[in-house]
Design a protein around this motif. Structure first.
Motif, mmCIF file in Angstrom:
data_model
loop_
_atom_site.group_PDB
_atom_site.id
_atom_site.type_symbol
_atom_site.label_atom_id
_atom_site.label_comp_id
_atom_site.label_asym_id
_atom_site.label_seq_id
_atom_site.Cartn_x
_atom_site.Cartn_y
_atom_site.Cartn_z
ATOM 1 N N SER A 46 -3.419 3.944 12.033
ATOM 2 C CA SER A 46 -2.112 3.675 11.420
ATOM 3 C C SER A 46 -1.977 4.541 10.179
ATOM 4 O O SER A 46 -2.407 4.161 9.092
ATOM 5 N N PRO A 47 -1.361 5.716 10.333
ATOM 6 C CA PRO A 47 -1.225 6.596 9.168
ATOM 7 C C PRO A 47 -0.300 5.998 8.125
ATOM 8 O O PRO A 47 0.648 5.276 8.451
ATOM 9 N N GLY A 48 -0.583 6.312 6.882
ATOM 10 C CA GLY A 48 0.225 5.816 5.782
ATOM 11 C C GLY A 48 1.466 6.659 5.558
ATOM 12 O O GLY A 48 1.661 7.698 6.197
ATOM 13 N N PRO A 49 2.298 6.233 4.614
ATOM 14 C CA PRO A 49 3.549 6.940 4.333
ATOM 15 C C PRO A 49 3.339 8.397 3.913
ATOM 16 O O PRO A 49 4.135 9.258 4.280
ATOM 17 N N ALA A 50 2.299 8.687 3.163
ATOM 18 C CA ALA A 50 2.066 10.067 2.716
ATOM 19 C C ALA A 50 1.756 10.969 3.908
ATOM 20 O O ALA A 50 2.259 12.098 3.988
#
Length: 127
Positions: A6-10
């Motif tokens: 689950s990649p983060g917003p950045a």
């Protein structure tokens, strides 16, 4: 950056920006996918490789190269010996400089692919 399920917003913002740059440059969706994958692979791969090398300066690079060369006769690995003698052991060689040269080669190839992709009468994505 790519190790999370689950990649983060950045991370998502980074990927979106790269895709946007390629799309605004006129790349088709298919070529954008190929180009983004290639650019990310090159960038991350180079960074990982460079971080794991046992040298960072020209002097350290020359020392490690010479230690490796001393372990075999030049004719055993003639291309490695040639590269070492005629390129790596020459004054001023820095492995980190290879990234910019390689990236320029990739960007030139992507530019040619994008131009071919936009050729009239050619279906998009067939470059």
């Amino acid at each position: 950056m790519e190790s999370r399920a689950s990649p983060g917003p950045a991370t998502l913002a980074h990927h979106d920006a790269v895709l946007g740059c390629l799309r605004h440059a006129g790349f088709s969706i298919e070529l954008t996918a190929h180009a983004a994958s290639l650019l990310h692979s090159c960038t991350y791969g180079f960074a990982l490789q460079e971080a794991s090398l046992p040298f960072s300066t020209h002097e350290e690079t020359a020392d490690v190269t010479q230690q490796i060369l001393d372990q075999f006769a030049p004719q055993q690995y003639p291309h490695l010996a040639e590269m070492a003698a005629q390129h790596i052991l020459q004054g001023g060689y820095e492995y980190g400089g290879e990234f910019e040269i390689g990236l320029d080669l990739i960007l030139d190839a992507l530019e040619r692919a994008a131009e071919s992709d936009r050729t009239p009468g050619r279906p998009a994505g067939t470059a």
